[in-house]
Design an enzyme around this catalytic site. Structure first.
Site, PDB file in Angstrom:
ATOM      1  N   GLY A 190       0.832  -1.209   0.000  1.00  3.66           N
ATOM      2  CA  GLY A 190       0.000   0.000   0.000  1.00  3.66           C
ATOM      3  C   GLY A 190       0.861   1.251   0.000  1.00  3.66           C
ATOM      4  O   GLY A 190       0.568   2.222   0.688  1.00  3.66           O
ATOM      5  N   TYR A 249     -13.646  -4.882  10.263  1.00  3.16           N
ATOM      6  CA  TYR A 249     -12.318  -4.240  10.194  1.00  3.16           C
ATOM      7  C   TYR A 249     -11.575  -4.367  11.515  1.00  3.16           C
ATOM      8  O   TYR A 249     -10.426  -4.834  11.559  1.00  3.16           O
ATOM      9  CB  TYR A 249     -12.532  -2.774   9.814  1.00  3.16           C
ATOM     10  CG  TYR A 249     -11.310  -1.887   9.862  1.00  3.16           C
ATOM     11  CD1 TYR A 249     -10.302  -2.017   8.919  1.00  3.16           C
ATOM     12  CD2 TYR A 249     -11.186  -0.887  10.826  1.00  3.16           C
ATOM     13  CE1 TYR A 249      -9.191  -1.186   8.946  1.00  3.16           C
ATOM     14  CE2 TYR A 249     -10.085  -0.045  10.858  1.00  3.16           C
ATOM     15  CZ  TYR A 249      -9.094  -0.200   9.910  1.00  3.16           C
ATOM     16  OH  TYR A 249      -7.985   0.630   9.935  1.00  3.16           O
ATOM     17  N   ALA A 291     -12.162  -6.377  14.022  1.00  2.60           N
ATOM     18  CA  ALA A 291     -11.900  -7.782  14.386  1.00  2.60           C
ATOM     19  C   ALA A 291     -10.666  -8.291  13.644  1.00  2.60           C
ATOM     20  O   ALA A 291      -9.817  -8.991  14.225  1.00  2.60           O
ATOM     21  CB  ALA A 291     -13.118  -8.651  14.063  1.00  2.60           C
TER      22      ALA A 291
END
Ligand SMILES: NC(=O)c1ccc[n+]([C@@H]2O[C@H](COP(=O)([O-])OP(=O)(O)OC[C@H]3O[C@@H](n4cnc5c(N)ncnc54)[C@H](OP(=O)(O)O)[C@@H]3O)[C@@H](O)[C@H]2O)c1
Length: 264
Positions: free
Chosen positions: A22, A156, A158
């Site tokens: 990313g 998200y 979790a």
């Protein structure tokens, strides 16, 4: 520009080879810039072709949600860098939903693939080389929101909670091999992804019984330090953790959130 030197005039990460997932925008792009400025060789990845990655870095397109993507990335790292000393697992995120039961199965799977399993798969491919060299630095990017999950983001948080647990366990496993594994947990940070997600959350038509999940909006009242984080704020923490200044740090979680999320 941040230039980190080691006191002898040599840039602190000179000779190190780094992989950043990313790396095309937001926090990942700031990490790429800071690693380059500190003297590392950098391979950055994202799904879309990009001209935003600095020319000094190598860019490869890959989707980290799949084992095929992880394998392609590991192969590219071997080919372009000859191995990896530093891995920053930064790609992550998820769309908000109106509540827990509105999160479709496929988005649960997607959140787990992107925010947990991408790191697990890539680590499994890159750590054998680190074990052989008896050195390596791994940073997993989680979220400061993990301890206080809210309904629109249960998939998200979790997945990020599992990532933090995995990261601590991996740190124990790899410490005898000289490999350090840590987590950075950002609070609300001004990035394209962060702002788009908060905008989607704000626009969601919250039902009356979901009022407690409303998107926070006024930064000054939310963040004790009075501003959203900048990508460089998070990158500073990542750079610290992969540098020798953190040589006795492993299994830790550094929360970088302007004081928003009180812990303990
Ligand atoms: N910003 C915040 O407020 C905030 C708060 C807490 C935690 N975080 C965490 O910080 C990390 C970075 O967030 P950010 O706000 O900088 O995100 P961002 O602005 O959305 O950037 C995400 C980066 O990841 C890439 N990416 C997304 N999905 C990918 C995939 N499947 N495979 C490969 N690359 C992928 C994106 O490029 P492509 O779309 O082209 O693939 C982009 O380069 C995430 O783990 C996020 O959960 C952010």
């Amino acid at each position: 520009m941040t230039t980190i030197e080691n006191g002898s005039g040599k840039r602190e990460l000179a000779g190190k080879r780094a992989l950043v997932t990313g790396g095309s925008r937001g926090i990942g792009a700031a990490v790429v810039r800071q690693l380059l400025d500190a003297g590392a060789e950098v391979l950055a990845t994202a799904r879309s072709a990009t001209s935003t990655v600095p020319e000094r870095a190598t860019f490869v397109q890959a989707d980290v949600r799949t084992r095929a993507g992880a394998e392609a990335l590991a192969a590219a790292a071997q080919e372009t860098l000859g191995g990896v000393d530093i891995v920053v697992h930064n790609a992550g995120g998820a769309r908000p939903h109106k509540g827990s039961s509105a999160i479709p199965d496929e988005e649960w799977q997607d959140a787990l693939d992107l925010n947990l399993l991408a790191s697990v798969r890539l680590d499994s491919l890159l750590t054998p080389g680190m074990r052989e060299r008896r050195s390596g630095m791994i940073v997993h990017v989680s979220s400061a929101a993990v301890p206080t999950p809210v309904a629109p983001f249960l998939h998200y948080t979790a997945a990020k909670a599992a990532l933090e647990n995995y990261s601590r366990g991996l740190a124990s496993e790899l410490a005898p091999f000289g490999i350090r594994v840590n987590t950075v947990s950002p609070g609300r940070t001004a990035t394209p992804g962060g702002e788009a997600t908060r905008e989607q959350w704000a626009q969601m038509d919250a039902a009356p019984d979901q009022n407690n999940t409303a998107a926070p909006s006024d930064t000054n009242s939310i963040v004790p330090l009075g501003r959203d984080g900048q990508p460089e704020d998070i990158a500073n923490a990542v750079l610290f953790l992969v540098s020798d200044r953190a040589s006795w740090l492993t299994g830790s979680s550094l929360v970088v959130d302007g004081g928003e999320f009180h812990r303990g």
